[in-house]
Design an enzyme around this catalytic site. Structure first.
Site, PDB file in Angstrom:
ATOM      1  N   LYS A  34       4.281   2.535 -15.904  1.00  0.00           N
ATOM      2  CA  LYS A  34       5.305   3.888 -15.358  1.00  0.00           C
ATOM      3  C   LYS A  34       6.152   3.775 -15.671  1.00  0.00           C
ATOM      4  O   LYS A  34       7.394   4.874 -16.202  1.00  0.00           O
ATOM      5  CB  LYS A  34       4.643   4.576 -13.831  1.00  0.00           C
ATOM      6  CG  LYS A  34       4.366   5.762 -14.083  1.00  0.00           C
ATOM      7  CD  LYS A  34       4.297   6.508 -12.633  1.00  0.00           C
ATOM      8  CE  LYS A  34       4.473   8.386 -12.147  1.00  0.00           C
ATOM      9  NZ  LYS A  34       3.970   8.154 -10.779  1.00  0.00           N
ATOM     10  N   GLU A 111       0.828 -16.998   8.676  1.00  0.00           N
ATOM     11  CA  GLU A 111       1.268 -15.065   9.075  1.00  0.00           C
ATOM     12  C   GLU A 111       0.992 -15.079  10.119  1.00  0.00           C
ATOM     13  O   GLU A 111      -0.053 -15.329  10.523  1.00  0.00           O
ATOM     14  CB  GLU A 111       1.460 -14.553   7.376  1.00  0.00           C
ATOM     15  CG  GLU A 111       2.192 -15.184   6.739  1.00  0.00           C
ATOM     16  CD  GLU A 111       2.351 -13.715   5.535  1.00  0.00           C
ATOM     17  OE1 GLU A 111       2.132 -13.019   5.684  1.00  0.00           O
ATOM     18  OE2 GLU A 111       2.962 -14.542   4.201  1.00  0.00           O
ATOM     19  N   ASP A 205      -1.184   7.404  -8.690  1.00  0.00           N
ATOM     20  CA  ASP A 205      -1.866   8.717  -9.724  1.00  0.00           C
ATOM     21  C   ASP A 205      -3.162   8.569 -10.412  1.00  0.00           C
ATOM     22  O   ASP A 205      -4.133   9.746 -10.302  1.00  0.00           O
ATOM     23  CB  ASP A 205      -1.107   8.512 -11.000  1.00  0.00           C
ATOM     24  CG  ASP A 205       0.293   8.781 -10.885  1.00  0.00           C
ATOM     25  OD1 ASP A 205       0.786   9.375 -10.077  1.00  0.00           O
ATOM     26  OD2 ASP A 205       1.390   8.625 -12.295  1.00  0.00           O
ATOM     27  N   HIS A 226       4.082  -1.984   7.704  1.00  0.00           N
ATOM     28  CA  HIS A 226       4.696  -3.236   7.675  1.00  0.00           C
ATOM     29  C   HIS A 226       5.699  -3.108   8.845  1.00  0.00           C
ATOM     30  O   HIS A 226       6.267  -2.317   9.344  1.00  0.00           O
ATOM     31  CB  HIS A 226       5.051  -3.604   6.574  1.00  0.00           C
ATOM     32  CG  HIS A 226       5.512  -5.029   6.163  1.00  0.00           C
ATOM     33  ND1 HIS A 226       6.226  -5.918   7.512  1.00  0.00           N
ATOM     34  CD2 HIS A 226       4.926  -6.181   5.804  1.00  0.00           C
ATOM     35  CE1 HIS A 226       6.214  -6.954   7.381  1.00  0.00           C
ATOM     36  NE2 HIS A 226       5.416  -8.244   6.655  1.00  0.00           N
ATOM     37  N   ARG A 267      -0.672  -6.746  11.857  1.00  0.00           N
ATOM     38  CA  ARG A 267       0.364  -6.311  11.868  1.00  0.00           C
ATOM     39  C   ARG A 267       0.375  -4.258  12.364  1.00  0.00           C
ATOM     40  O   ARG A 267       1.143  -4.235  12.541  1.00  0.00           O
ATOM     41  CB  ARG A 267       0.370  -5.822   9.723  1.00  0.00           C
ATOM     42  CG  ARG A 267       0.790  -7.428   9.185  1.00  0.00           C
ATOM     43  CD  ARG A 267       1.340  -6.820   7.737  1.00  0.00           C
ATOM     44  NE  ARG A 267       1.115  -7.389   6.830  1.00  0.00           N
ATOM     45  CZ  ARG A 267       1.341  -8.045   6.129  1.00  0.00           C
ATOM     46  NH1 ARG A 267       0.817  -6.640   5.224  1.00  0.00           N
ATOM     47  NH2 ARG A 267       2.124  -9.205   5.263  1.00  0.00           N
ATOM     48  N   HIS A 328       4.294   0.473   4.010  1.00  0.00           N
ATOM     49  CA  HIS A 328       3.854  -1.055   3.109  1.00  0.00           C
ATOM     50  C   HIS A 328       2.332  -1.092   2.021  1.00  0.00           C
ATOM     51  O   HIS A 328       2.824  -1.783   0.973  1.00  0.00           O
ATOM     52  CB  HIS A 328       3.276  -1.865   3.914  1.00  0.00           C
ATOM     53  CG  HIS A 328       3.471  -3.494   3.219  1.00  0.00           C
ATOM     54  ND1 HIS A 328       4.815  -3.816   2.203  1.00  0.00           N
ATOM     55  CD2 HIS A 328       3.019  -4.307   2.846  1.00  0.00           C
ATOM     56  CE1 HIS A 328       4.366  -4.380   2.223  1.00  0.00           C
ATOM     57  NE2 HIS A 328       2.984  -5.081   2.592  1.00  0.00           N
ATOM     58  N   ARG A 363      -4.997  -4.923   6.060  1.00  0.00           N
ATOM     59  CA  ARG A 363      -5.192  -5.609   5.665  1.00  0.00           C
ATOM     60  C   ARG A 363      -4.451  -7.365   6.459  1.00  0.00           C
ATOM     61  O   ARG A 363      -3.116  -7.004   6.852  1.00  0.00           O
ATOM     62  CB  ARG A 363      -4.164  -5.445   4.126  1.00  0.00           C
ATOM     63  CG  ARG A 363      -3.848  -6.864   3.337  1.00  0.00           C
ATOM     64  CD  ARG A 363      -3.330  -6.909   2.428  1.00  0.00           C
ATOM     65  NE  ARG A 363      -2.172  -6.230   2.204  1.00  0.00           N
ATOM     66  CZ  ARG A 363      -1.391  -6.922   2.199  1.00  0.00           C
ATOM     67  NH1 ARG A 363      -0.962  -8.383   2.281  1.00  0.00           N
ATOM     68  NH2 ARG A 363       0.576  -6.421   2.198  1.00  0.00           N
TER      69      ARG A 363
END
Length: 395
Positions: A34, A111, A205, A226, A267, A328, A363
């Protein structure tokens, strides 16, 4: 304008690029994006890419992914991703991707919600390192053509089978891209939000097109926020402060400069704690402090974050920075099976556009690049097998 190809791929992030690289060299592939090829969210990924360190890590990695996803993950998909991770890293290294090493051995960082360090990285621009190297490989292939500033407007459907896509280019020319197989890899939905870490042209889209054709969708309400993006009153995309910063020792403070949460929780939990703290304090942000981290390590591991914050007037080695949650990542999308097949024949979906169930409702950090690559390769393998079967039948 009608164009014929063997495979059409919508999107040039890691999922689209890796799909193309794993398809047969004798097949004509058209990729469309795009915007320009540099403007995919894959380029923006900071933290790293997860990998199964050894068999002893399997149970922990599996549990960490499931727990972060509130146990709504598709177990088969999680298993496939983890088991495939070493192979994917080897593929990336073969493409020229470089991960941080010390004395010839990989360095692993940690993390939030990970029970141990298992994330490979390249400074704080891992996504750029991986995506740019894959893009270079794609651009060197004679059988792959990339159309920039070309937007998919619909898919071509005949008798319930996908036959390619309709698109429009920058010159407002309408294109019919006919192909035996189509892969949707057009990214997330961040452009629909006022505050997001995504590029603004990523507006879901493929989901709109899928809904129009009755293609199965799944978990459209699973949107990840996030916890830490750099607070700013400027309009546009928010700058991400990688979760690996907290994994390496950064802490969150309220307005009184007191810690209020375990920074390495999942998160969604950290985001909730930040929002509650902002409401309690009557502020539009909380503070993130990297002050206790070694300056040399900050400059080595997080040079891009250090530089950007400095440009905004903050020296992260000496002072706190204001951070705020922002949209995020999208865990839902077009439903796919374990080979990235959608509910429409000859139509595949990979990356953030798809929902293969790996992430569940939330996630786990640094699983996105891995998941995209694993299931992009599986899509390409399935398409390659279909061509092989076709050749066999001809003989």
């Amino acid at each position: 304008m009608k164009i014929q190809a063997d495979v059409v791929i919508v999107g040039t992030g890691v999922a689209g690029l890796f799909s193309a690289l794993n398809l047969p060299l004798d097949k004509q592939i058209i990729m469309l994006t795009k915007a320009d090829v540099q403007s995919s969210d894959s380029f923006l990924a900071q933290g790293g890419i997860c990998v199964l360190r050894d068999e002893n890590d399997y149970a922990g990695y599996f549990e960490d992914t499931m727990k972060a996803g509130h146990y709504e993950n598709r177990k088969e998909s999680v298993d496939i991703m983890i088991r495939s991770s070493r192979e994917i890293i080897e593929d990336l290294v073969a493409c020229g991707v470089e991960f941080e090493k010390e004395n010839g051995e990989y360095i692993y960082t940690r993390e939030g919600a990970h029970s141990r360090p298992r994330i490979l990285f390249h400074e704080d621009i891992t996504g750029k390192e991986i995506t740019s190297k894959l893009l270079k490989q794609v651009q060197e292939r004679d059988n792959i053509q990339i159309l920039e500033y070309t937007t998919m407007t619909d898919i071509i459907e005949a008798e319930g089978i996908c036959r390619g896509v309709y698109a429009v280019n920058k010159a407002a020319e309408e294109l019919e891209l006919h192909a035996e197989h189509t892969i949707l890899a057009s990214g997330g939905i961040g452009g629909l939000y006022e505050h997001s870490t995504n590029f603004p042209h990523l507006t879901g889209d493929a989901l709109t097109v899928a809904k129009r054709h009755g293609i199965r969708l799944e978990h459209l309400d699973y949107v990840q926020i996030h916890p830490t993006t750099l607070y700013s009153k400027k309009p546009g995309r928010r700058f991400l402060i990688s979760e690996s910063v907290r994994g390496e020792g950064a802490v969150l403070y309220n307005k009184a400069k007191k810690r209020f949460v375990d920074e390495l929780l999942p998160r969604d939990v950290v985001t909730k704690a930040i929002r509650e703290q902002m409401e309690k304090d009557g502020t539009e942000y909380v503070w993130l402090s990297m002050e206790k981290m070694d300056k040399t390590e900050i400059l080595k591991h997080f040079p891009n974050i250090y530089k950007h914050c400095l440009e905004e007037g903050y020296d992260v080695t000496k002072e706190c920075i204001p951070v705020v949650p922002a949209q995020h990542y999208f865990m839902g999308g077009i439903w796919v099976d374990s080979y990235s097949r959608t509910s429409m024949e000859r139509l595949f979906a990979v990356g953030e556009t798809s929902c293969n169930g790996v992430h569940g409702a939330n996630r786990l950090a640094s699983n996105s690049l891995l998941e995209s690559l694993v299931f992009a390769k599986r899509a390409a393998r399935k398409i390659t097998a279909a061509y092989g079967q076709k050749e066999k039948e001809r003989k």
